[in-house]
Design a protein around this motif. Structure first.
Motif, PDB file in Angstrom:
ATOM      1  N   UNK A 357       1.092  -0.942   0.212  1.00 35.93           N
ATOM      2  CA  UNK A 357       0.013   0.224  -0.018  1.00 35.93           C
ATOM      3  C   UNK A 357       1.059   1.185   0.249  1.00 35.93           C
ATOM      4  N   UNK A 358       1.800   1.331   0.557  1.00 31.62           N
ATOM      5  CA  UNK A 358       3.073   2.112   1.111  1.00 31.62           C
ATOM      6  C   UNK A 358       3.210   2.873  -0.588  1.00 31.62           C
ATOM      7  N   UNK A 359       4.015   1.393  -1.215  1.00 34.72           N
ATOM      8  CA  UNK A 359       4.267   1.692  -1.915  1.00 34.72           C
ATOM      9  C   UNK A 359       3.844   2.581  -3.523  1.00 34.72           C
ATOM     10  N   UNK A 360       2.203   1.598  -3.473  1.00 34.26           N
ATOM     11  CA  UNK A 360       1.041   2.530  -4.161  1.00 34.26           C
ATOM     12  C   UNK A 360       1.565   4.170  -4.704  1.00 34.26           C
ATOM     13  N   UNK A 361       1.329   4.169  -2.954  1.00 33.17           N
ATOM     14  CA  UNK A 361       0.996   6.056  -2.497  1.00 33.17           C
ATOM     15  C   UNK A 361       2.453   6.418  -2.862  1.00 33.17           C
ATOM     16  N   UNK A 362       3.821   6.581  -3.614  1.00 37.48           N
ATOM     17  CA  UNK A 362       4.532   6.390  -3.844  1.00 37.48           C
ATOM     18  C   UNK A 362       5.194   6.920  -2.470  1.00 37.48           C
ATOM     19  N   UNK A 363       4.917   6.266  -1.321  1.00 35.43           N
ATOM     20  CA  UNK A 363       5.748   6.549  -0.292  1.00 35.43           C
ATOM     21  C   UNK A 363       6.803   5.246  -0.287  1.00 35.43           C
ATOM     22  N   UNK A 364       7.640   5.020   0.835  1.00 35.43           N
ATOM     23  CA  UNK A 364       8.676   4.224   1.046  1.00 35.43           C
ATOM     24  C   UNK A 364       8.538   3.819   2.691  1.00 35.43           C
ATOM     25  N   UNK A 365       8.621   2.199   3.236  1.00 36.47           N
ATOM     26  CA  UNK A 365       8.554   1.943   5.132  1.00 36.47           C
ATOM     27  C   UNK A 365       9.872   1.178   4.983  1.00 36.47           C
ATOM     28  N   UNK A 366      10.112   1.114   6.225  1.00 34.61           N
ATOM     29  CA  UNK A 366      11.236  -0.016   6.427  1.00 34.61           C
ATOM     30  C   UNK A 366      11.053   0.206   8.385  1.00 34.61           C
ATOM     31  N   UNK A 367      12.311  -0.846   8.899  1.00 36.77           N
ATOM     32  CA  UNK A 367      12.188  -1.026  10.064  1.00 36.77           C
ATOM     33  C   UNK A 367      13.877  -0.716  10.570  1.00 36.77           C
ATOM     34  N   UNK A 368      13.087  -0.524  11.899  1.00 31.22           N
ATOM     35  CA  UNK A 368      15.201  -1.039  12.396  1.00 31.22           C
ATOM     36  C   UNK A 368      14.842  -1.375  14.272  1.00 31.22           C
ATOM     37  N   UNK A 369      15.682  -2.419  14.008  1.00 26.27           N
ATOM     38  CA  UNK A 369      15.150  -3.517  16.072  1.00 26.27           C
ATOM     39  C   UNK A 369      17.075  -3.166  16.266  1.00 26.27           C
ATOM     40  N   UNK A 370      16.911  -2.518  17.580  1.00 23.86           N
ATOM     41  CA  UNK A 370      18.191  -3.243  18.611  1.00 23.86           C
ATOM     42  C   UNK A 370      17.498  -2.210  19.711  1.00 23.86           C
ATOM     43  N   UNK A 371      17.869  -3.174  20.349  1.00 23.88           N
ATOM     44  CA  UNK A 371      18.359  -2.492  22.363  1.00 23.88           C
ATOM     45  C   UNK A 371      16.987  -3.079  22.386  1.00 23.88           C
ATOM     46  N   UNK A 372      16.285  -3.892  21.906  1.00 28.76           N
ATOM     47  CA  UNK A 372      14.916  -4.172  22.510  1.00 28.76           C
ATOM     48  C   UNK A 372      13.813  -3.090  21.690  1.00 28.76           C
TER      49      UNK A 372
END
Length: 396
Positions: A357-372
């Motif tokens: 859905x985000x890409x269909x709207x020309x956006x970006x989505x990402x994730x980070x995970x560290x130290x809980x």
């Protein structure tokens, strides 16, 4: 003075024309070389005859002297002629070496076109041939690379199809096994109490609802992958949309003893998008944060902006996602081993749906995970709306 200048100009013109004749045709160049060699040889021959006649050298008969002069003049003629031809022959040797380089695969030839005749045309043709062969080689490399990519894509598509079948079978089998098991208990055991029947039927019902949710996710993901899907775009106040979604999750926050912390930089931040689909993105992300966040912790929702973009962060505190798993969490059916084996494990489609859905709207989505601490970041292009009274058409 003027006469000398005129004579100089005439000589220069004659030399220029001779040079043009020399450069413009191989036949003319050959003829000029012959003439020059002949003239120089004739001068030398005449000089020798004069010297012999004046000084009567060697006292030899005239016929022998003339014969010796002829031999010397012939040798001199051939030497002058070949020396003059060496200029052309050296150029032909250069062209021959360049042709050899091209045949060996070296297409970076650098040939100066020194003549306007057949040799110059040959040099130009060698350059053109080298460029053509180089282009053909590049096209061949690109074609082979495209074939490799097509083969990899076909193999990947086959793998994805097999993974789809495997994952769907795995995810559907677990609730189906539970449903069938409890229904068999109800069917085969005649001495069940009313409370037991109620308990078993409730479990079967909950598993049926889970199965229905999984099927809904699968159909939604399939529909979002259709190339001809049409977005019903409107002006959306993303600030109000986030607040509304957070309010809708209030009972879930209470059940898990979670404390939502909402920080919105501005109450009037707009994007252009399909409201129902954008809402599904944040439904999925907040649901994911509730499932995998620790109870009695915080869930932070931040909405920030600059002149071009709006950035939304969903932050939960819990088990850290492994670094090797992080690049794949938006892939369909991808789940870590821990999430797959736990009761919280979903269909593995929620984040994939959000990404689509985000890409269909020309956006970006990402994730980070560290130290809980796990953070999902969504970035949309900001829509500048001058009239701040404009309200989102999704919220009603």
């Amino acid at each position: 003075m003027i006469i000398l200048q005129n004579i100089s100009n005439v000589i220069q013109k004659i030399l220029h024309r001779i040079r043009r004749l020399f450069m413009s045709s191989f036949r003319w160049r050959l003829l000029i070389n012959l003439i020059l060699a002949y003239v120089l040889t004739f001068i030398c021959y005449s000089a020798l005859n004069i010297i012999v006649n004046c000084f009567d050298l060697f006292g030899a008969p005239t016929e022998i002297i003339y014969f010796i002069n002829f031999i010397i003049s012939l040798i001199l003629f051939l030497s002058i002629f070949f020396d003059l031809m060496d200029i052309t022959l050296n150029y032909i040797s250069v062209l021959s070496n360049k042709i050899q380089e091209v045949t060996e695969g070296d297409y970076s030839v650098d040939i100066s076109i020194d003549y306007d005749d057949e040799l110059g045309m040959l040099a130009a043709n060698i350059i053109a041939l080298a460029n053509t062969l180089e282009q053909k080689e590049k096209e061949s490399i690109i074609l082979k690379e495209n074939e490799r990519l097509a083969f990899d894509a076909e193999r990947n598509a086959e793998k994805q199809k097999n993974d789809l079948i495997t994952n769907v079978a795995h995810d559907l089998r677990t609730p189906l096994t539970t449903i069938v098991g409890y229904l068999e208990l109800i069917k085969n055991k005649e001495d069940l109490t009313k409370e037991e029947i109620q308990k078993y039927s409730s479990v079967a019902y909950e598993k049926s609802k889970r199965l229905q949710a999984m099927m809904d996710d699968l159909f939604e993901f399939t529909s979002l992958n259709q190339a001809d899907i049409k977005l019903n775009k409107t002006i959306i106040n993303i600030s109000e949309l986030i607040m509304q979604i957070v309010d809708e999750f209030y009972p879930s926050f209470q059940d898990h003893h979670l404390n939502p912390i909402v920080n919105i930089s501005h109450t009037h931040l707009y994007i252009n998008g399909d409201g129902q689909l954008i809402a599904r993105v944040f439904d999925n992300l907040i649901s994911n944060a509730i499932k995998y966040g620790d109870d009695n912790s915080d869930i932070e929702i931040e909405v920030m902006n600059d002149e071009q973009n709006i950035t939304i962060k969903i932050i939960n505190y819990g088990q850290t996602i492994n670094e090797e798993d992080l690049p794949y969490i938006f892939d369909k059916f991808y789940r870590t081993d821990a999430s797959r084996s736990s009761s919280t494990g979903g269909t593995g489609l929620g984040l994939a749906i959000a990404k689509n859905i985000v890409q269909m709207h020309g956006g970006q989505i990402l994730a980070t995970s560290r130290h809980h601490k796990t953070t999902f970041v969504v970035i949309f292009n900001r829509l500048n709306v001058t009239n701040e009274t404009t309200e989102t058409q999704f919220i009603n």
